[in-house]
Design an enzyme around this catalytic site. Structure first.
Site: not given
Length: 142
Positions: A46, A48, A76, A79
């Site tokens: 992801h 992040e 999410c 993260c």
């Protein structure tokens, strides 16, 4: 946030879900990334997480308390957990994510007693543009 939106657009062009993240330290961008989960296959790829990893390498430390994180979509739960562990000072995110978000929706990671740290959170900056990028991406795949 504009740079995070550019990272999201790059991710979309690569066939990735269009999310971008940027880490800023002392007014300077020290890391930027979009989602990269498909090539190479990496479920933790992801934007992040990738940006946090790069920022930690750049600073030579795992604590990023003097950093701001800009993300195009509400992080999410995974993260948000990484953000708490990194001790990010301020989190700015553009679009809310009622389906998979982990900050304002869903798990609300920073609200749990087990959260190691709760950053200052600011939502909505660039939300219209981020939402449009996501909407166009998924509309093209339906």
């Amino acid at each position: 946030m504009q740079l995070a939106l550019e990272e999201a657009a790059k991710a979309a062009a690569a066939g990735e879900v269009p999310v971008g993240a940027v880490v800023v330290h002392d007014g300077r961008v020290i890391a930027a990334s979009g989602n990269v989960t498909r090539d190479p296959p990496d479920p933790t790829g992801h934007a992040e997480v990738r940006a946090l990893r790069d920022a930690a390498r750049h600073l030579g430390q795992e604590r990023l308390s003097e950093c701001d994180l800009y993300v195009t979509l509400e992080p999410c739960a995974m993260c948000a957990g990484a953000i708490a562990h990194a001790r990010i000072g301020r989190l700015y995110y553009a679009a809310s994510d009622p389906k998979s978000g982990g900050v304002e929706h869903g798990a609300r990671v920073f609200e749990h007693a087990q959260a190691h740290h709760k950053p200052e959170v600011y939502a909505g900056m660039g939300a219209d543009e981020a939402s449009a990028i996501l909407r166009d991406f998924f509309a093209a795949r339906r």
